[in-house]
Design a protein around this motif. Structure first.
Motif, PDB file in Angstrom:
ATOM      1  N   THR A 281      -4.424 -19.330 -18.500  1.00  0.00           N
ATOM      2  CA  THR A 281      -5.587 -20.183 -19.423  1.00  0.00           C
ATOM      3  C   THR A 281      -5.604 -19.164 -20.588  1.00  0.00           C
ATOM      4  O   THR A 281      -4.688 -18.377 -20.159  1.00  0.00           O
ATOM      5  CB  THR A 281      -6.609 -20.180 -18.454  1.00  0.00           C
ATOM      6  OG1 THR A 281      -7.833 -18.604 -18.280  1.00  0.00           O
ATOM      7  CG2 THR A 281      -6.744 -21.351 -17.760  1.00  0.00           C
ATOM      8  N   ALA A 282      -5.492 -20.129 -21.695  1.00  0.00           N
ATOM      9  CA  ALA A 282      -6.066 -19.721 -22.647  1.00  0.00           C
ATOM     10  C   ALA A 282      -6.884 -18.238 -22.451  1.00  0.00           C
ATOM     11  O   ALA A 282      -6.798 -16.645 -22.791  1.00  0.00           O
ATOM     12  CB  ALA A 282      -6.537 -20.240 -24.027  1.00  0.00           C
ATOM     13  N   GLY A 283      -8.124 -17.890 -21.420  1.00  0.00           N
ATOM     14  CA  GLY A 283      -8.429 -17.086 -21.308  1.00  0.00           C
ATOM     15  C   GLY A 283      -8.509 -15.898 -21.181  1.00  0.00           C
ATOM     16  O   GLY A 283      -8.163 -14.334 -21.376  1.00  0.00           O
ATOM     17  N   PRO A 369       0.273 -25.103 -19.788  1.00  0.00           N
ATOM     18  CA  PRO A 369       1.369 -26.415 -20.752  1.00  0.00           C
ATOM     19  C   PRO A 369       0.627 -27.062 -21.707  1.00  0.00           C
ATOM     20  O   PRO A 369       0.993 -27.270 -23.100  1.00  0.00           O
ATOM     21  CB  PRO A 369       1.185 -27.429 -19.585  1.00  0.00           C
ATOM     22  CG  PRO A 369       0.656 -26.868 -18.130  1.00  0.00           C
ATOM     23  CD  PRO A 369       0.259 -25.550 -18.885  1.00  0.00           C
ATOM     24  N   THR A 370      -0.988 -27.102 -21.955  1.00  0.00           N
ATOM     25  CA  THR A 370      -1.545 -27.377 -22.736  1.00  0.00           C
ATOM     26  C   THR A 370      -1.699 -26.898 -24.512  1.00  0.00           C
ATOM     27  O   THR A 370      -1.428 -26.996 -25.088  1.00  0.00           O
ATOM     28  CB  THR A 370      -3.594 -27.839 -22.925  1.00  0.00           C
ATOM     29  OG1 THR A 370      -3.474 -28.895 -22.086  1.00  0.00           O
ATOM     30  CG2 THR A 370      -3.618 -28.127 -24.289  1.00  0.00           C
ATOM     31  N   TYR A 374       0.328 -27.188 -27.763  1.00  0.00           N
ATOM     32  CA  TYR A 374      -0.628 -27.156 -29.567  1.00  0.00           C
ATOM     33  C   TYR A 374       0.051 -26.256 -30.155  1.00  0.00           C
ATOM     34  O   TYR A 374       0.373 -26.074 -31.541  1.00  0.00           O
ATOM     35  CB  TYR A 374      -2.113 -26.334 -28.562  1.00  0.00           C
ATOM     36  CG  TYR A 374      -2.768 -26.232 -29.837  1.00  0.00           C
ATOM     37  CD1 TYR A 374      -3.757 -27.164 -29.617  1.00  0.00           C
ATOM     38  CD2 TYR A 374      -3.268 -24.739 -30.906  1.00  0.00           C
ATOM     39  CE1 TYR A 374      -4.887 -27.317 -31.034  1.00  0.00           C
ATOM     40  CE2 TYR A 374      -4.254 -24.794 -31.588  1.00  0.00           C
ATOM     41  CZ  TYR A 374      -4.788 -25.598 -31.594  1.00  0.00           C
ATOM     42  OH  TYR A 374      -5.901 -25.967 -32.670  1.00  0.00           O
ATOM     43  N   LEU A 375       0.153 -24.614 -30.119  1.00  0.00           N
ATOM     44  CA  LEU A 375       0.934 -24.400 -30.436  1.00  0.00           C
ATOM     45  C   LEU A 375       2.589 -25.038 -31.072  1.00  0.00           C
ATOM     46  O   LEU A 375       2.601 -24.436 -32.600  1.00  0.00           O
ATOM     47  CB  LEU A 375       1.993 -22.489 -29.527  1.00  0.00           C
ATOM     48  CG  LEU A 375       0.679 -21.671 -29.257  1.00  0.00           C
ATOM     49  CD1 LEU A 375       1.173 -20.840 -28.191  1.00  0.00           C
ATOM     50  CD2 LEU A 375       0.166 -20.765 -30.572  1.00  0.00           C
ATOM     51  N   ALA A 376       3.577 -25.796 -29.981  1.00  0.00           N
ATOM     52  CA  ALA A 376       4.473 -25.686 -30.917  1.00  0.00           C
ATOM     53  C   ALA A 376       4.504 -27.504 -31.636  1.00  0.00           C
ATOM     54  O   ALA A 376       4.885 -27.434 -33.066  1.00  0.00           O
ATOM     55  CB  ALA A 376       5.311 -26.931 -29.570  1.00  0.00           C
ATOM     56  N   ASP A 400       2.644 -14.068 -25.717  1.00  0.00           N
ATOM     57  CA  ASP A 400       2.122 -13.676 -24.674  1.00  0.00           C
ATOM     58  C   ASP A 400       2.611 -15.086 -23.392  1.00  0.00           C
ATOM     59  O   ASP A 400       2.853 -15.010 -22.414  1.00  0.00           O
ATOM     60  CB  ASP A 400       0.533 -14.392 -24.754  1.00  0.00           C
ATOM     61  CG  ASP A 400      -0.034 -12.336 -24.876  1.00  0.00           C
ATOM     62  OD1 ASP A 400       0.426 -11.372 -24.215  1.00  0.00           O
ATOM     63  OD2 ASP A 400      -0.687 -11.884 -25.720  1.00  0.00           O
ATOM     64  N   VAL A 401       2.813 -16.530 -24.549  1.00  0.00           N
ATOM     65  CA  VAL A 401       2.724 -17.222 -23.620  1.00  0.00           C
ATOM     66  C   VAL A 401       4.196 -17.091 -23.201  1.00  0.00           C
ATOM     67  O   VAL A 401       4.580 -18.551 -22.226  1.00  0.00           O
ATOM     68  CB  VAL A 401       2.709 -19.097 -24.805  1.00  0.00           C
ATOM     69  CG1 VAL A 401       2.934 -20.251 -24.345  1.00  0.00           C
ATOM     70  CG2 VAL A 401       1.521 -19.127 -25.515  1.00  0.00           C
TER      71      VAL A 401
END
Length: 437
Positions: A281-283, A369-370, A374-376, A400-401
């Motif tokens: 997750t983002a966190g 995945p979200t 978002y970055l793309a 990191d992704v």
């Protein structure tokens, strides 16, 4: 001497008071710790041995020294109070280098080392020993007559640097010192377990932390497990909090909690927060140390922060504007400013007046995945992570992704393509498959 560089002779540091940022004295300098290198290359200064009030001697890394001037040393914060223990690859400058007999390369003359000069390289924030103050004719420190005490370059004398030959950890480290952390990690990965542990033990904390961040999880756990717990805690403190959290999550719960207790509270706190989030997750992927500025900071302030060499490119790509406090979790998150916008604005402009509020932050429970989409979609390399109250918790960077999207063995596959590493380095060195002996 490099323009803008700062130089101090080591004898002038002996007994100098050490102060924290608020002006309180925390101790006095008793020695300087350096790492010798192969040939005539100037040694790196790793840190200072500081004697605190209790007469305990502790280690102060040079990365935490913000100033050396006017008979005082200024640090970035609280000293680590663990007792200093010299490592095999470390040299105490005052205790081991001064009054040594060395040879002038040009004339072959024997001279005595009276002092050495430390120079800070501003572009890299490194400190090097680049000058040697010598006395002709021997006799040690007590005889300094006019005309007998030239100051020469480090490379102008022999008898202090490491020999080119040898399989000691110090020689191996010197050989690979110029490698990037990812490349040195590849070298360690292909060493035998015994040799890998020896080299890891000899690396300084910051260098080992950088290398651990580039190693597969199995190697990370193996190396950390062979360090003394106090040393392991020091290395975890030097790692980025998100990488430290990832490594600790691979350990048994008892080991993880014990190491967290040994870490300095201010270093352990962000790691503990990260461990509360799910890994993908983002966190779980964010760093808790993005560039955070108050709205009344100037563009010049922001650019100075962006220029810090230790920052990765994705983290340096933008600054996050928040209400105080500036440490994560911050006050209310206001927006961000990309470094390209900073370059187009006058230095005195307040960042609060050029903040971008269009790019919405993400909550910490955002799944991988979200986050990737978002970055793309917005063609960005990092994204802010904000909690329900609007405080900035950290930022997720594209590296990191990618680390979570690529196969587990991607590092080794990349190393094979880059270096042709089809066999362990040690077997190529001596033909016997090991260099432990």
């Amino acid at each position: 001497m490099v323009p803008g560089a700062q130089r101090v002779f080591v004898s002038h540091l002996s007994g100098v008071a050490v102060f924290d940022p608020v002006g309180d004295q925390v101790g006095r300098v008793r020695d300087v710790v350096a790492m010798l290198r192969v040939g005539g290359r100037p040694p790196r200064v790793l840190g200072l041995v500081v004697e605190v009030v209790s007469r305990r001697r502790v280690f102060l890394p040079m990365t935490r020294v913000t100033g050396v001037a006017s008979g005082q040393v200024i640090t970035t914060g609280v000293l680590n109070m663990r007792r200093f223990e010299q490592r095999p690859t470390e040299t105490l400058v005052l205790g081991e280098l001064l009054d040594r007999q060395v040879t002038l390369v040009e004339t072959g003359e024997k001279v005595t080392v009276l002092d050495v000069g430390l120079t800070q390289v501003p572009a890299r924030r490194d400190w090097l020993i680049d000058k040697v103050f010598v006395r002709r004719g021997g006799g040690g420190l007590r005889r300094r007559r006019s005309g007998e005490t030239p100051t020469v370059e480090w490379s102008a004398v022999t008898g202090l640097s490491l020999e080119e030959e040898g399989q000691g950890a110090a020689n191996l480290l010197a050989t690979f010192e110029q490698l990037r952390p990812a490349d040195l990690a590849n070298v360690l990965h292909h060493l035998s377990p015994k040799r890998r542990a020896e080299v890891a033990a000899a690396l300084d904390d910051d260098r080992l932390a950088d290398v651990l961040e580039e190693l597969p999880e199995d190697d990370q756990v193996e190396i950390l497990g062979k360090l003394k717990e106090e040393r392991a805690a020091d290395v975890l403190e030097a790692m980025d909090p998100d990488d430290a959290a990832d490594l600790l999550s691979e350990l048994p719960e008892g080991d993880m909690n014990r190491l967290l207790e040994l870490m300095e509270p201010q270093d352990a706190a962000p790691v503990r927060r990260l461990l509360t989030y799910e890994e993908r997750t983002a966190g779980g992927m964010m760093t808790t140390e993005p560039i955070v500025l108050r709205p009344d900071a100037t563009v010049a302030d922001a650019l100075a922060r962006v220029r810090v060499q230790d920052l990765s490119a994705p983290l340096a790509a933008q600054v996050y504007v928040c209400r105080p406090p500036e440490e994560t979790p911050t006050g209310k998150y206001l927006g961000l400013v990309h470094f390209q916008r900073l370059l187009r604005e006058p230095p005195g402009t307040l960042v609060g007046s050029v903040v971008d509020t269009d790019l919405r932050p993400l909550p910490p429970d955002t799944p991988l995945p979200t986050l990737t989409s978002y970055l793309a979609a917005y063609n960005i390399v990092s994204v802010p992570v904000v909690d329900e109250s609007g405080s900035l918790l950290g930022a997720v960077t594209v590296d990191d992704v990618l680390d979570h999207l690529l196969p587990d063995d991607w590092r080794e596959a990349a190393a094979r393509e880059t270096f042709g590493a089809h066999e362990p380095m040690e077997s190529r060195q001596d033909g016997r498959g090991t260099a432990d002996g």
